[in-house]
Motif scaffolding. Structure first.
Motif, short mmCIF file in Angstrom:
data_model
loop_
_atom_site.label_atom_id
_atom_site.label_comp_id
_atom_site.label_asym_id
_atom_site.label_seq_id
_atom_site.Cartn_x
_atom_site.Cartn_y
_atom_site.Cartn_z
N MET A 36 25.30 52.26 -13.17
CA MET A 36 25.31 53.21 -14.26
C MET A 36 26.72 53.25 -14.86
SD MET A 36 22.96 56.35 -12.82
CE MET A 36 23.80 56.57 -11.26
N ASP A 37 26.97 52.33 -15.72
CA ASP A 37 28.32 52.24 -16.30
C ASP A 37 28.60 53.35 -17.31
OD1 ASP A 37 26.55 51.28 -18.15
OD2 ASP A 37 27.75 49.55 -18.72
N TRP A 38 27.66 54.11 -17.67
CA TRP A 38 27.86 55.21 -18.61
C TRP A 38 28.23 56.51 -17.91
CZ3 TRP A 38 24.71 59.32 -17.66
CH2 TRP A 38 23.57 59.06 -16.91
N LEU A 39 28.01 56.59 -16.59
CA LEU A 39 28.24 57.82 -15.84
C LEU A 39 29.74 58.09 -15.71
CD1 LEU A 39 26.70 60.04 -14.24
CD2 LEU A 39 27.13 58.66 -12.21
N HIS A 40 30.14 59.30 -16.13
CA HIS A 40 31.55 59.68 -16.04
C HIS A 40 31.65 61.21 -15.99
CE1 HIS A 40 30.63 59.92 -20.31
NE2 HIS A 40 31.56 60.87 -20.35
N CYS A 41 32.75 61.70 -15.53
CA CYS A 41 33.02 63.13 -15.50
C CYS A 41 33.27 63.60 -16.93
CB CYS A 41 34.25 63.42 -14.62
SG CYS A 41 34.73 65.17 -14.62
N ASN A 42 32.60 64.67 -17.32
CA ASN A 42 32.77 65.20 -18.68
C ASN A 42 34.07 65.98 -18.86
OD1 ASN A 42 29.23 65.93 -19.30
ND2 ASN A 42 30.31 64.00 -19.34
N GLN A 43 34.83 66.16 -17.77
CA GLN A 43 36.11 66.89 -17.86
C GLN A 43 37.29 65.90 -17.84
OE1 GLN A 43 36.72 70.13 -18.43
NE2 GLN A 43 38.90 69.74 -18.38
N CYS A 44 37.37 65.07 -16.77
CA CYS A 44 38.53 64.16 -16.63
C CYS A 44 38.18 62.72 -17.01
CB CYS A 44 39.07 64.21 -15.20
SG CYS A 44 37.97 63.47 -13.98
N PHE A 45 36.90 62.45 -17.28
CA PHE A 45 36.39 61.15 -17.73
C PHE A 45 36.56 60.02 -16.72
CE2 PHE A 45 36.97 63.74 -21.46
CZ PHE A 45 35.74 63.59 -22.09
N THR A 46 36.73 60.34 -15.44
CA THR A 46 36.79 59.30 -14.42
C THR A 46 35.38 58.72 -14.24
OG1 THR A 46 37.51 58.76 -12.20
CG2 THR A 46 36.40 60.84 -12.43
N ARG A 47 35.35 57.42 -13.87
CA ARG A 47 34.06 56.75 -13.71
C ARG A 47 33.86 56.21 -12.30
NH1 ARG A 47 33.10 52.95 -18.82
NH2 ARG A 47 32.70 51.58 -17.10
N ARG A 48 34.91 56.03 -11.53
CA ARG A 48 34.76 55.38 -10.23
C ARG A 48 35.37 56.22 -9.11
NH1 ARG A 48 37.89 50.55 -11.60
NH2 ARG A 48 37.35 50.46 -13.75
N GLY A 49 34.90 55.87 -7.88
CA GLY A 49 35.52 56.40 -6.68
C GLY A 49 35.30 57.86 -6.41
N SER A 50 34.38 58.47 -7.10
CA SER A 50 34.18 59.89 -6.88
C SER A 50 32.69 60.19 -6.80
CB SER A 50 34.81 60.67 -8.03
OG SER A 50 34.70 62.05 -7.80
N LYS A 51 32.37 61.31 -6.16
CA LYS A 51 30.99 61.78 -6.16
C LYS A 51 30.82 62.66 -7.39
CE LYS A 51 30.48 61.67 -1.20
NZ LYS A 51 30.19 62.43 0.00
N PHE A 52 29.62 62.59 -7.97
CA PHE A 52 29.36 63.34 -9.19
C PHE A 52 28.25 64.36 -8.96
CE2 PHE A 52 31.16 59.34 -10.68
CZ PHE A 52 32.08 59.76 -11.62
N ALA A 53 28.23 65.35 -9.86
CA ALA A 53 27.17 66.36 -9.87
C ALA A 53 26.86 66.68 -11.32
CB ALA A 53 27.61 67.61 -9.13
N VAL A 54 25.60 67.08 -11.55
CA VAL A 54 25.21 67.48 -12.90
C VAL A 54 25.02 68.99 -12.89
CG1 VAL A 54 22.73 67.06 -12.51
CG2 VAL A 54 23.62 67.03 -14.82
N SER A 55 25.51 69.62 -13.93
CA SER A 55 25.40 71.09 -14.01
C SER A 55 24.06 71.48 -14.61
CB SER A 55 26.54 71.65 -14.87
OG SER A 55 26.38 71.24 -16.21
N SER A 56 23.66 72.73 -14.40
CA SER A 56 22.40 73.22 -14.98
C SER A 56 22.46 73.28 -16.50
CB SER A 56 22.06 74.60 -14.40
OG SER A 56 23.14 75.49 -14.57
N CYS A 57 23.66 73.15 -17.07
CA CYS A 57 23.80 73.10 -18.53
C CYS A 57 23.95 71.65 -19.01
CB CYS A 57 24.97 73.95 -18.99
SG CYS A 57 26.56 73.53 -18.24
#
Length: 161
Positions: A1-22
């Motif tokens: 999933m090359d499109w997946l990134h943090c919507n705050q810091c925009f990092t794409r690798r090496g981290s676990k992600f979560a999706v908010s209810s919003c």
């Protein structure tokens, strides 16, 4: 999933992600409170893992795989419904043939009965006509009735006596 990134810091690798209810995505480092750092809404977070429910996972599938899986499901549904329609259509065709056969039998029987009733009616009309003539004859005074031939009657007695 090359499109997946943090919507705050925009990092794409090496981290676990979560999706908010919003519907915003965050890395673990950017989740600080129950308030979304993008829109400010009060929210909860769902970790993006393989343990998510299928209805949640579908948002992270590749679009072509999602389309393919949906098409397979649609094809199965369409085949199932088609089979059911064919079954019910075949049932009603058989029922229709049987009802047409029965209708033909009943119609033929009704025509036979009608013919028999017409014949019987003609006989009854003939018999009624004869009875009407006899009754009319019996209503006449004795002097007007047809008298038996005189050779059969002699002085009020018949020859046979």
């Amino acid at each position: 999933m090359d499109w997946l990134h943090c919507n705050q810091c925009f990092t794409r690798r090496g981290s676990k992600f979560a999706v908010s209810s919003c519907s915003h995505i965050f890395c673990d480092a950017c989740i600080i409170s129950q308030q979304c750092r993008v829109c400010g809404a009060r929210c909860s977070y769902l970790p993006i893992t393989d343990e998510m429910k299928p209805q949640e996972k579908m948002f992270f599938m590749e679009p072509m795989k999602l389309i393919q899986s949906r098409l397979e499901c649609i094809m199965q549904t369409a085949c199932f419904q088609q089979t059911q329609m064919e079954r019910v259509t075949a049932h009603f065709r058989r029922k229709s043939v049987e009802l047409e056969r029965r209708l033909k039998e009943v119609t033929e029987q009704a025509y036979r009965q009608l013919s028999e009733m017409r014949r019987e009616n003609a006989e009854l009309k003939k018999h009624l006509s004869e009875m009407s003539r006899e009754m009319a004859e019996l209503k006449k005074p004795l002097s007007q009735r047809r008298v038996c031939s005189e050779e059969n009657v002699h002085d009020g007695k018949t020859n046979s006596e």
